[in-house]
Design a protein around this motif. Structure first.
Motif, PDB file in Angstrom:
ATOM      1  N   ARG A 109      35.687 -19.479  10.181  1.00 47.53           N
ATOM      2  CA  ARG A 109      34.299 -19.190  10.507  1.00 47.53           C
ATOM      3  C   ARG A 109      33.986 -17.706  10.395  1.00 47.53           C
ATOM      4  O   ARG A 109      32.910 -17.305   9.980  1.00 47.53           O
ATOM      5  N   ALA A 110      34.967 -16.873  10.758  1.00 43.84           N
ATOM      6  CA  ALA A 110      34.746 -15.437  10.630  1.00 43.84           C
ATOM      7  C   ALA A 110      34.586 -15.035   9.171  1.00 43.84           C
ATOM      8  O   ALA A 110      33.760 -14.195   8.816  1.00 43.84           O
ATOM      9  N   ARG A 111      35.404 -15.641   8.294  1.00 43.31           N
ATOM     10  CA  ARG A 111      35.287 -15.338   6.861  1.00 43.31           C
ATOM     11  C   ARG A 111      33.952 -15.836   6.316  1.00 43.31           C
ATOM     12  O   ARG A 111      33.311 -15.183   5.493  1.00 43.31           O
ATOM     13  N   ALA A 112      33.518 -17.019   6.783  1.00 43.21           N
ATOM     14  CA  ALA A 112      32.218 -17.541   6.341  1.00 43.21           C
ATOM     15  C   ALA A 112      31.086 -16.618   6.755  1.00 43.21           C
ATOM     16  O   ALA A 112      30.135 -16.399   6.012  1.00 43.21           O
ATOM     17  N   HIS A 396      28.248 -24.544  14.156  1.00 40.58           N
ATOM     18  CA  HIS A 396      29.190 -25.374  13.406  1.00 40.58           C
ATOM     19  C   HIS A 396      29.319 -26.786  13.951  1.00 40.58           C
ATOM     20  O   HIS A 396      29.851 -27.667  13.270  1.00 40.58           O
ATOM     21  N   TYR A 397      28.819 -27.020  15.166  1.00 42.65           N
ATOM     22  CA  TYR A 397      28.959 -28.326  15.801  1.00 42.65           C
ATOM     23  C   TYR A 397      27.587 -28.930  16.131  1.00 42.65           C
ATOM     24  O   TYR A 397      27.483 -29.834  16.948  1.00 42.65           O
ATOM     25  N   ARG A 398      26.558 -28.441  15.464  1.00 40.36           N
ATOM     26  CA  ARG A 398      25.187 -28.854  15.750  1.00 40.36           C
ATOM     27  C   ARG A 398      24.838 -30.124  14.990  1.00 40.36           C
ATOM     28  O   ARG A 398      25.076 -30.246  13.792  1.00 40.36           O
ATOM     29  N   ALA A 399      24.233 -31.075  15.686  1.00 41.19           N
ATOM     30  CA  ALA A 399      23.871 -32.358  15.093  1.00 41.19           C
ATOM     31  C   ALA A 399      22.661 -32.208  14.179  1.00 41.19           C
ATOM     32  O   ALA A 399      21.824 -31.321  14.365  1.00 41.19           O
ATOM     33  N   GLY A 418      32.875 -35.384  16.831  1.00 42.45           N
ATOM     34  CA  GLY A 418      33.343 -35.730  15.494  1.00 42.45           C
ATOM     35  C   GLY A 418      33.755 -34.500  14.701  1.00 42.45           C
ATOM     36  O   GLY A 418      34.802 -34.496  14.026  1.00 42.45           O
ATOM     37  N   CYS A 419      32.956 -33.429  14.784  1.00 39.81           N
ATOM     38  CA  CYS A 419      33.311 -32.179  14.103  1.00 39.81           C
ATOM     39  C   CYS A 419      34.608 -31.601  14.649  1.00 39.81           C
ATOM     40  O   CYS A 419      35.455 -31.090  13.897  1.00 39.81           O
ATOM     41  N   GLU A 423      38.292 -30.885  12.804  1.00 36.85           N
ATOM     42  CA  GLU A 423      38.880 -29.547  12.860  1.00 36.85           C
ATOM     43  C   GLU A 423      40.314 -29.602  13.374  1.00 36.85           C
ATOM     44  O   GLU A 423      41.179 -28.850  12.916  1.00 36.85           O
ATOM     45  N   PHE A 424      40.608 -30.492  14.314  1.00 36.07           N
ATOM     46  CA  PHE A 424      41.982 -30.657  14.784  1.00 36.07           C
ATOM     47  C   PHE A 424      42.877 -31.152  13.649  1.00 36.07           C
ATOM     48  O   PHE A 424      44.052 -30.794  13.572  1.00 36.07           O
ATOM     49  N   TYR A 425      42.330 -31.996  12.773  1.00 40.22           N
ATOM     50  CA  TYR A 425      43.119 -32.583  11.676  1.00 40.22           C
ATOM     51  C   TYR A 425      43.374 -31.585  10.548  1.00 40.22           C
ATOM     52  O   TYR A 425      44.435 -31.597   9.932  1.00 40.22           O
ATOM     53  N   THR A 426      42.390 -30.720  10.276  1.00 40.67           N
ATOM     54  CA  THR A 426      42.529 -29.772   9.154  1.00 40.67           C
ATOM     55  C   THR A 426      42.906 -28.368   9.602  1.00 40.67           C
ATOM     56  O   THR A 426      43.463 -27.598   8.815  1.00 40.67           O
ATOM     57  N   GLY A 427      42.562 -27.998  10.827  1.00 43.59           N
ATOM     58  CA  GLY A 427      42.837 -26.654  11.320  1.00 43.59           C
ATOM     59  C   GLY A 427      41.670 -25.712  11.210  1.00 43.59           C
ATOM     60  O   GLY A 427      41.676 -24.647  11.835  1.00 43.59           O
ATOM     61  N   VAL A 428      40.656 -26.046  10.418  1.00 40.04           N
ATOM     62  CA  VAL A 428      39.503 -25.168  10.227  1.00 40.04           C
ATOM     63  C   VAL A 428      38.223 -25.962  10.472  1.00 40.04           C
ATOM     64  O   VAL A 428      38.213 -27.194  10.440  1.00 40.04           O
ATOM     65  N   ALA A 429      37.124 -25.238  10.716  1.00 42.72           N
ATOM     66  CA  ALA A 429      35.842 -25.876  11.021  1.00 42.72           C
ATOM     67  C   ALA A 429      35.349 -26.708   9.843  1.00 42.72           C
ATOM     68  O   ALA A 429      35.537 -26.337   8.679  1.00 42.72           O
ATOM     69  N   LEU A 430      34.704 -27.813  10.146  1.00 38.29           N
ATOM     70  CA  LEU A 430      34.216 -28.707   9.103  1.00 38.29           C
ATOM     71  C   LEU A 430      33.034 -28.102   8.367  1.00 38.29           C
ATOM     72  O   LEU A 430      32.975 -28.123   7.136  1.00 38.29           O
TER      73      LEU A 430
END
Length: 543
Positions: A109-112, A396-399, A418-419, A423-430
């Motif tokens: 998220r910081a890079r984004a 990042h978690y807004r519906a 859900g988001c 993120e737990f599965y990939t390690g980074v924000a969706l």
């Protein structure tokens, strides 16, 4: 409190009625100008730190004086100290674990946010704003529309001229006479100045700063009465944060009364008090937040067994909130604390290159010893029957219904969960974005095309995001900024993110799909999600 003096009009003689006075004034517009001469006031001097004196009248008719401080940008977040590293474990991972590929730098998220700042000058169909630093609370500043907060019911405000504080530093303290003249407990942004061995409320001795956010600071302290270590959340001495903290106290007291044994894993409030104009919330001392653990673990994904445990606990906590007519509105990894930081380290093979360009064949991965968590930060929680702001949740978690201004309720928490699970599965924000149209375009790339009925509702509420396909059906506008197009194109569908190559992934993918549904009326509720077959599926220990 200083008061402004105004020249008042002379009283009317008894033989003149108000209507006669008005007629004479209409006949001669200069009458008032010659009769009522006000004294010109000099422009108030500009100060770096300023406040407004406010008279507040509550519903009982009681008048009180409050201070309104000009807000400041949120400070950066400080991570808590690491726990000691346990001895490395020689056990390897199973074939079901898919380690991250280091062919390119991980886009966090910081890079984004940095990329968004770099392309701020390029052309776009929707006006973008420079992204803010990472926040702990909702911040509507990253949206195209501003949100106006309504004052509390029964309150009336009268603002006078602005002046600096007597100490020139920050918010005034409640008992200035009892403090030394040179004492300054606040910085210019209204944050409490934390110092080691500081005594708070004659009971708590501070040890260190654990974290800092927009709301204030969190410190570790020793309770001098019980000799136990606690965490104290010290709110900024600014009215809007003080008001939010009082709402947080109310919510936490309600949850604690209805769950005294804390079976639903929401953090409990030990005590709260007002210290030098700072609301302080005392709670048990826990470990680091889940986001900090991911960050210190190089954004490596959690084992699938841990994801299942996290999902069951989070859904249970949020279901408990919803049963008590509460909506959290700010669910994110930063608001999920580990009870303990203990972990072991294993060596896992990887393929590809590191962000620095070096070839890597293996990496160290931290595996938590315990997956017990606590849900925290109820400063943004709201009762379902009370006033709802237009914009809530961290970006990042807004519906989608919040972005489109369609109103929101309990389902917005389910979407955030859900988001978080992805993120737990990939390690980074969706969804790594800071702009509304780009965010919606990413959702369609990940979740599939927006349903027709939901798109029609969105087009009526936010027509600037839609066009007409064939003059009939609304369709989401295409992003025109080159970097935005690149980011949207890089998004993968849920089936690509969670490949259904075994029964565990199939069930997990089905749960995530039902949580990440566009239409909130068709989105699965958290209570229904707890009954999903995913939680009856056995997930073996992969490490």
């Amino acid at each position: 409190m200083q008061t402004a003096v105004y020249a008042m009009p002379p009283p009317l003689p008894s033989q003149f009625s108000q209507s006669a006075f008005n007629r004479s004034l209409n006949g001669n517009p200069n009458t008032l100008r010659t009769t009522l001469t006000t004294r010109k006031r000099k422009r108030p001097q500009q100060y770096t730190v300023s406040y407004s004196e406010v008279q507040e009248v509550d519903s009982t008719g009681k008048v009180r004086d409050v201070i309104v401080i000009e807000d400041t940008p949120p400070p950066s977040t400080i991570s808590s100290a690491n726990s000691p590293i346990s001895p490395a474990d020689s056990r390897m991972f199973t074939a079901s674990y898919q380690p991250p590929v280091y062919a390119a730098p991980i886009r966090t998220r910081a890079r984004a946010a940095a990329e968004a700042k770099g392309v701020a000058g390029t052309s776009s169909t929707v006006q973008t704003q420079t992204p803010l630093s990472k926040k702990r609370r909702r911040d509507p500043a990253d949206d195209t529309g501003a949100v106006t907060k309504r004052p509390a019911h029964g309150m009336q405000y009268a603002v006078s001229a602005k002046k600096p504080y007597a100490n020139g530093r920050g918010a005034p303290r409640q008992n200035q006479a009892a403090l030394p003249k040179d004492a300054a407990c606040d910085d210019k942004e209204g944050h409490y100045i934390v110092a080691p061995n500081d005594i708070i409320k004659a009971r708590y001795r501070t040890i260190r700063l654990l974290g800092q956010g927009t709301f204030g600071k969190v410190v570790e302290a020793v309770d001098l009465q019980t000799q136990q270590r606690v965490a104290i959340k010290i709110i900024r001495a600014i009215p809007k944060y003080r008001d939010a903290s009082k709402m947080e106290v109310r919510v936490m007291q309600t949850l604690q009364q209805r769950d005294p044994r804390n079976t639903h894993k929401c953090i409990h409030l030990l005590s709260w008090f007002d210290h030098r104009n700072h609301i302080c919330l005392v709670s048990e001392l826990l470990g680091m937040c889940v986001y900090d653990f991911l960050k210190e673990n190089e954004f490596a994904p959690f084992p699938r067994q841990h994801i299942q445990s996290f999902a069951r606990q989070l859904l249970g906590s949020v279901a408990f909130l919803h049963d008590n007519h509460l909506i959290h509105t700010d669910l994110k990894p930063e608001n999920i604390l580990l009870v303990k930081n203990d972990y072991r380290t294993v060596q896992v093979p990887v393929s590809g290159k590191t962000p620095s360009g070096r070839t890597r064949t293996s990496m160290k991965k931290r595996i938590l010893e315990s997956t017990d968590i606590r849900l925290i930060d109820f400063g943004s929680a709201i009762f379902a029957e009370e006033y709802h702001a237009n914009v809530v949740s961290t970006r990042h978690y807004r519906a989608p219904e919040i972005i489109l201004g369609l109103g929101w309720s309990y389902p917005c928490d389910a979407f955030s969960l859900g988001c978080i699970l992805v993120e737990f599965y990939t390690g980074v924000a969706l969804f790594q974005t800071h702009e509304n149209l780009e965010h919606l375009a990413m959702m369609e790339k990940v979740m599939g095309k927006m349903p027709e009925r939901f798109a029609e509702q969105g087009a009526r509420s936010k027509p600037e995001f839609f066009t007409k396909e064939g003059g009939k059906l609304p369709s989401l506008l295409r992003v025109t900024d080159p970097q935005s197009r690149k980011d949207v194109k890089a998004c993968r569908s849920l089936e690509q993110i969670i490949p259904p190559n075994d029964s565990i992934n199939c069930q997990f993918l089905d749960l995530v799909k039902k949580l990440l549904t566009f239409d909130p009326t068709e989105r699965i509720s958290v209570k229904e999600a707890l009954k999903h077959r995913y939680f009856s599926t056995h997930v073996p220990n992969e490490f």
